[in-house]
Write a protein that holds these residues in place. Structure first.
Motif, PDB file in Angstrom:
ATOM      1  N   VAL A 383      -7.378  80.677  16.684  1.00 37.54           N
ATOM      2  CA  VAL A 383      -6.939  81.511  15.568  1.00 37.54           C
ATOM      3  C   VAL A 383      -5.579  81.007  15.098  1.00 37.54           C
ATOM      4  N   SER A 384      -5.281  81.273  13.853  1.00 43.83           N
ATOM      5  CA  SER A 384      -4.006  80.837  13.281  1.00 43.83           C
ATOM      6  C   SER A 384      -2.927  81.885  13.523  1.00 43.83           C
ATOM      7  N   GLN A 385      -1.687  81.458  13.369  1.00 42.37           N
ATOM      8  CA  GLN A 385      -0.576  82.404  13.482  1.00 42.37           C
ATOM      9  C   GLN A 385      -0.668  83.451  12.376  1.00 42.37           C
ATOM     10  N   GLU A 386      -1.180  83.044  11.229  1.00 43.87           N
ATOM     11  CA  GLU A 386      -1.348  83.993  10.127  1.00 43.87           C
ATOM     12  C   GLU A 386      -2.304  85.127  10.507  1.00 43.87           C
ATOM     13  N   MET A 387      -3.381  84.810  11.222  1.00 36.34           N
ATOM     14  CA  MET A 387      -4.321  85.837  11.680  1.00 36.34           C
ATOM     15  C   MET A 387      -3.653  86.773  12.682  1.00 36.34           C
ATOM     16  N   ILE A 388      -2.833  86.212  13.548  1.00 39.34           N
ATOM     17  CA  ILE A 388      -2.111  87.037  14.522  1.00 39.34           C
ATOM     18  C   ILE A 388      -1.136  87.965  13.813  1.00 39.34           C
ATOM     19  N   ASP A 389      -0.405  87.430  12.838  1.00 37.11           N
ATOM     20  CA  ASP A 389       0.560  88.254  12.095  1.00 37.11           C
ATOM     21  C   ASP A 389      -0.142  89.406  11.378  1.00 37.11           C
ATOM     22  N   LYS A 437       4.792  88.655  21.233  1.00 33.60           N
ATOM     23  CA  LYS A 437       4.842  87.536  22.177  1.00 33.60           C
ATOM     24  C   LYS A 437       3.522  86.757  22.228  1.00 33.60           C
ATOM     25  N   VAL A 438       2.473  87.335  21.664  1.00 35.70           N
ATOM     26  CA  VAL A 438       1.149  86.713  21.725  1.00 35.70           C
ATOM     27  C   VAL A 438       1.116  85.479  20.829  1.00 35.70           C
ATOM     28  N   THR A 439       0.637  84.381  21.376  1.00 33.05           N
ATOM     29  CA  THR A 439       0.548  83.115  20.655  1.00 33.05           C
ATOM     30  C   THR A 439      -0.919  82.738  20.427  1.00 33.05           C
ATOM     31  N   PRO A 440      -1.180  81.808  19.501  1.00 33.63           N
ATOM     32  CA  PRO A 440      -2.561  81.321  19.329  1.00 33.63           C
ATOM     33  C   PRO A 440      -3.148  80.770  20.623  1.00 33.63           C
ATOM     34  N   GLU A 441      -2.312  80.112  21.418  1.00 38.96           N
ATOM     35  CA  GLU A 441      -2.786  79.558  22.687  1.00 38.96           C
ATOM     36  C   GLU A 441      -3.203  80.663  23.649  1.00 38.96           C
ATOM     37  N   LEU A 442      -2.453  81.758  23.683  1.00 38.09           N
ATOM     38  CA  LEU A 442      -2.808  82.877  24.558  1.00 38.09           C
ATOM     39  C   LEU A 442      -4.094  83.550  24.078  1.00 38.09           C
TER      40      LEU A 442
END
Length: 473
Positions: A383-389, A437-442
């Motif tokens: 997933v992208s950082q944009e999806m996380i945001d 704190k959640v990253t795409p890698e996590l």
């Protein structure tokens, strides 16, 4: 359990905290820093202490309206009720309204309602809770009343027999005689879990309910409904020192109990997919639920799963919603989340992430699973950082609505939960930071371990009534 109560006007306090991005015009470091401070400046006021008898007390002042909430949470829920008394935690929730030393049967409810308030009680996985929302000048009365029934109940055979009947009728009305009764919130834990504490019928076996006796009730009350097994939060418009004095006055002399050893409620790692079918003669079309065992609470993966839930099932832009509702038209409503009896914060033991929906008889279950697999395969690629945001924004919006809505009832809930389970109600002010704190890698790591097919349980409802009608035609 939900009581039918006299309604009073309710309003929701909406807290709008907007993280603004700077436009591309001339950057201004000072303004950016101030914006960051505005975003993070909202904090729930928390004062936490314990009485000598072990009662956990959380005070959170809010002068927005002249109301106050008293919430009392006992550290006893479905999971750790006696093995030969399934449904006993729920039965006892009813018993708490049958009278105490100074209040007769149902007088507690009448006291709240006649003072312009509302109340409720419920049994959850890891606690049983009671709350009252009243005009703030009636706060002392509510503290007195809660302390009165914590001190002692009117445990009589008449009251027990009456409430056994009420609970059995509730099971029949809400589960046995309802289409999709208990699906999936009551059913799925019994199929997906292996530890009895997590997998038994939480509503209770009717034979177990009949077998409960006065000795059981008395022992249960003296053991679990004690100050050292409880937390009380007061939220709203009050004077802090005055409330402290009242709590000491009414709760300070109550005796602590000798608590039993905490049972082992852990779940083993699921190593193969489970599939079950539930026949439902009252259902008019099939339904399906899919569940995965959650990461341990408060771990990095736990917070990652909170955002994965947002990405996959929460809101119109969620991936499974887009696929199953908008693209394929298999269903009109995908529902799901973490903890169907609350939220992802107010539980302690093992939990399932789950989603469910009904679909037409003409739709193939296999086609549905193929479409779900397409979504899961795609998200497993990353997933992208944009999806996380975007997921964090949805999570934050829901969290702030819960904290402010219904006079702050959601705030009282989280304060008691964090006090009971973590001995730290101040966790309420660090929730958002944990998600950040959640990253795409996590996310990718969490999907690989927790959304693997071997960690999945699939439960399908078979609509027998429809099948019979089709056969006749």
């Amino acid at each position: 359990m939900k009581f039918t109560l006299k309604t009073v006007f309710l309003f929701c306090l909406f807290i709008n905290i907007i993280g603004c991005k700077k436009e591309k015009e001339e950057p201004n470091i000072d303004t950016t820093e101030k914006t960051s401070e505005v975003v993070s400046e909202f904090k729930v006021p928390v004062e936490y202490y314990k009485l000598d008898n072990g009662l956990k007390v959380i005070l959170s002042q809010d002068k927005t309206s002249p109301t106050a909430i008293v919430a009392v949470y006992y550290n006893i829920g479905f999971r750790n009720e006696p093995k030969d008394r399934t449904g006993f935690a729920h039965l006892f929730e009813h018993m708490m309204f049958q009278g105490s030393e100074n209040l007769g049967k149902m007088e507690f409810i009448q006291l709240v309602q006649k003072n312009g308030g509302i109340l409720n009680g419920s049994t959850r996985f890891d606690f049983t809770n009671y709350f009252e929302i009243v005009p703030s000048h009636k706060l002392e009365t509510m503290l007195w009343a809660e302390a009165d029934r914590m001190k002692g109940l009117a445990i009589t055979q008449d009251n027990l027999t009456n409430q056994q009947g009420v609970v059995k009728n509730e099971v029949k009305v809400n589960v046995l005689n309802q289409p999709y009764g208990g699906f999936p919130w009551l059913d799925m834990p019994q199929y997906a879990n292996t530890n009895w504490y997590n997998a038994h019928n939480f509503y209770g076996d009717l034979k177990d309910l009949d077998a409960a006796n006065l000795e059981d009730v008395d022992k249960f009350f003296k053991t679990f409904y004690a100050p050292n097994n409880a937390a009380i939060s007061v939220v709203g418009d009050f004077d802090t020192e005055q409330v402290k004095n009242w709590i000491q006055k009414y709760f300070g002399n109550l005796s602590a109990s000798e608590l039993p050893d905490t049972p082992d409620i852990s779940e083993p790692r699921q190593e193969e997919q489970k599939e079950f079918t539930k026949d439902d003669p009252l259902a008019n079309k099939p339904a399906i639920a899919l569940a995965y065992h959650m990461p341990d609470r408060n771990t990095p993966e736990y917070y990652a799963m909170g955002l994965i839930d947002q990405i996959l099932v929460q809101g119109d832009n969620a991936l499974l919603v887009q696929k199953l509702e908008n693209e394929k038209g298999y269903t009109s409503s995908v529902a799901g989340g973490i903890n169907y009896l609350g939220n992802m914060f107010n539980y302690k033991g093992p939990m399932l992430w789950m989603y469910n929906f009904t679909y037409d008889n003409e739709t193939s279950r296999d086609d549905i699973l193929v479409s779900i697999e397409e979504v899961m395969t795609e998200i497993s690629k990353g997933v992208s950082q944009e999806m996380i945001d975007s997921a964090i924004i949805k999570m934050r919006s829901k969290l702030y609505d819960d904290l402010g809505g219904t006079f702050g009832l959601g705030r009282a809930d989280l304060l008691c939960s964090f006090a009971l389970f973590d001995d730290d109600p101040n966790r309420i002010n660090s929730i958002e930071e944990e998600f950040k704190k959640v990253t795409p890698e996590l996310i990718t790591k969490t999907i690989k371990e927790y959304l693997r097919p071997t960690n999945r349980t699939i439960l399908t409802v078979n609509p027998l009534l429809t099948n019979a009608e089709n056969t006749k035609s």
